[in-house]
Structures are given as C-alpha cells and as structure tokens.
Design an enzyme around this catalytic site. Sequence first.
Site, mmCIF file in Angstrom:
data_model
loop_
_atom_site.group_PDB
_atom_site.id
_atom_site.type_symbol
_atom_site.label_atom_id
_atom_site.label_comp_id
_atom_site.label_asym_id
_atom_site.label_seq_id
_atom_site.Cartn_x
_atom_site.Cartn_y
_atom_site.Cartn_z
ATOM 1 N N ASP A 1 0.787 -1.106 0.119
ATOM 2 C CA ASP A 1 0.020 0.061 -0.082
ATOM 3 C C ASP A 1 0.963 1.232 0.020
ATOM 4 O OD1 ASP A 1 -2.135 1.618 -0.081
ATOM 5 O OD2 ASP A 1 -2.486 1.522 2.298
ATOM 6 N N ASP B 1 2.599 4.935 -5.644
ATOM 7 C CA ASP B 1 2.303 6.161 -5.508
ATOM 8 C C ASP B 1 2.986 7.496 -5.824
ATOM 9 O OD1 ASP B 1 0.679 8.357 -4.799
ATOM 10 O OD2 ASP B 1 0.269 7.817 -2.690
ATOM 11 N N GLY C 1 -8.725 5.331 1.218
ATOM 12 C CA GLY C 1 -9.581 6.267 2.103
ATOM 13 C C GLY C 1 -10.884 6.073 2.146
ATOM 14 N N ILE D 1 -9.546 -0.599 3.243
ATOM 15 C CA ILE D 1 -10.205 -0.464 4.556
ATOM 16 C C ILE D 1 -8.941 -0.318 5.566
ATOM 17 C CG2 ILE D 1 -11.793 -0.981 6.287
ATOM 18 C CD1 ILE D 1 -13.515 -2.326 3.916
ATOM 19 N N SER E 1 -8.605 2.618 8.338
ATOM 20 C CA SER E 1 -8.863 3.190 9.691
ATOM 21 C C SER E 1 -10.009 2.390 10.700
ATOM 22 C CB SER E 1 -9.626 4.652 9.396
ATOM 23 O OG SER E 1 -8.588 5.158 9.242
#
Length: 311
Positions: free
Chosen positions: A82, A104, A214, A257, A259
């Site tokens: 990630d 990214d 997010g 997912i 948080s």
Amino acid sequence: MAIVTSKEMFERAYQGGYAIGAFNVNNMEIIQGITEAAKELNSPLILQVSAGARKYANHTYLMKLIEAAIIETNLPICVHLDHGDSFELCKSCIDGGFSSVMIDGSHLSYDENVKLTRQVVEYAHDHGVVVEGELGRLAGIEDAVNVSDKDASYTDPDQVQDFVSRTGVDSLAIAIGTSHGAYKFKPGSKPQLRFDILEEVEKRLPGFPIVLHGASSVIPEFVEIINQYGGKMPDAIGIPEHMLRQAAKMAVCKINIDSDLRLAMTASIRKYMAENPSHFDPRQYLKPARDAIKKMVEHKISNVLGSDGKA
C-alpha cells in the site's frame, strides 16, 4: 491455495458488480480477524501492507503470518504493498514475495508520475506481479501519507487513458472525494463522492479496475466506545457505506479499509482494560479485539463490498 495476484479477482469483480476488500495488516490478531471473516463468508481477499507496517512487524514475519492464514483458510489472497513511494521499496516487496504493489507517484508532476510508475511496472511484470498506480491526491493522514486539503486534487478523467497506456498499470487509484485517516468530515457536512468523475473514468477505461483509497466509514460505535473509556477523539464522519456500495457496483473493484480496523481494535482493548483493570495477559484483551475486527470485516464484506460467496 497460494498467494495470488488481483488480476482474476478484479475481472470477476468488475463483471459481478462488487469490490474486493483490501485490508491493512500489522500483526497476527489483525490478520486472523480479517481472514477468519473472509473464510466464513467465502470472500476473496487482499491483505495490504504499508511501509510503516513492514517496518513495525518485519517483512518476514508478515509474510509467514499471511502464509499461515492461506493454509488455514484455503482462500485466494493477494498480498499488496500500500502506497509504495519509491522504485526501491516496490522492488524489495516484489523480491520478497508480494503479488501486487502500488506505486504512488501522485505527489509528482504528471510526467514524473508516468516515468516512475512505468519503471515499477516493467520490473513487476517481469516478475509476475501486478501494479496499481494513482492519479489525483487524497487529503488526510495515514502512516506516511500526509496531504493537506489545499494540496488534494480530484482525478482528471482526461488524463486516465494516457496514464494507463503509457505506464501499463493493472489498476488505477482515483480521487473522487474519499480521504485518508479517521478525521474525514466534520459533523454537519455532507460527504459526497464524485460519481460523475467515476462515470467519466469508466467511459474512458471500459472494463478497467478502479481503486478507492481512504474508504473507511469511521463507524460511530467505535468512536463512542473509545471516548467512553478515556479517549479524546473529535467527532468525525466517514464515507457513507451506501456510497461505497454504489461505487462497487460501478468500476471500483478494490476498496481500501484501514482506519475502521484500527478503531475496532482500539475500542475493544480500551473497553476491556477499563472493565478489567487488573488483567495483564495480552491474550485476554487481544482476543476480543480480534473478534471485533472479524465482526467489522464480516459487515464490510456482506454490506459494502458485496464479495461474500465470490472466492
């Protein structure tokens, strides 16, 4: 069953109008809770590791824990990096057995993003690994990602065809109104995903898998428990789950997912320790934490992702 790439998962998800959950992992209990939920619901799964989690838990430990989960569940599981921010990090994960990486380059100029992403794609594809790129920038803070509201930007649909063509990425993360971390929107605000942008992206990239970062919903139950037992989390509103389900019925094949996992685990541990202040055995408070994660993941798979029964 072995570690798999997300290629076939995404093809089936796109055709079936559902999304695969990409859940961030940091330790054994989190991996167990996620994979036990997926096993019970027969759901395909992506376990993703941030650079911070890799430093915390150690690459080898995480890979062996994931391998154990595959043996226990016999599920198709993709192992994904990630928010990789460099070629070197992506290469290390590819060489270390990951089946998917994200590079990214959204903080770079468009041409620099293309160049870096293409470099990662060439190396990854030579090793049978798939790559996720990103266009647009999400606001918020999570691990090494820290983007202010003023630096955030929606994805420009006019760029997506060129970006995918020039880089060769296998999936694309876009910015349509989600944000990293737990503090997404203030009470009284109305979170709204830009489905118009998603529709335009889908027109330009028919059949191509899109990713939402997010996308935690900041479940109020967890926030309330944390605050009830000594926490000081400000009120926040996450992404409404019905919006995520709508996105999953469109071109979105992967929903991240993280948080909500952290909140579920923290709420459970705070509650247990407040009610059992003399207990000091980690197994006593980590077991209900693992169960809380499992329950939350089951809810996401069945009510948000729609991936139950699709493994």
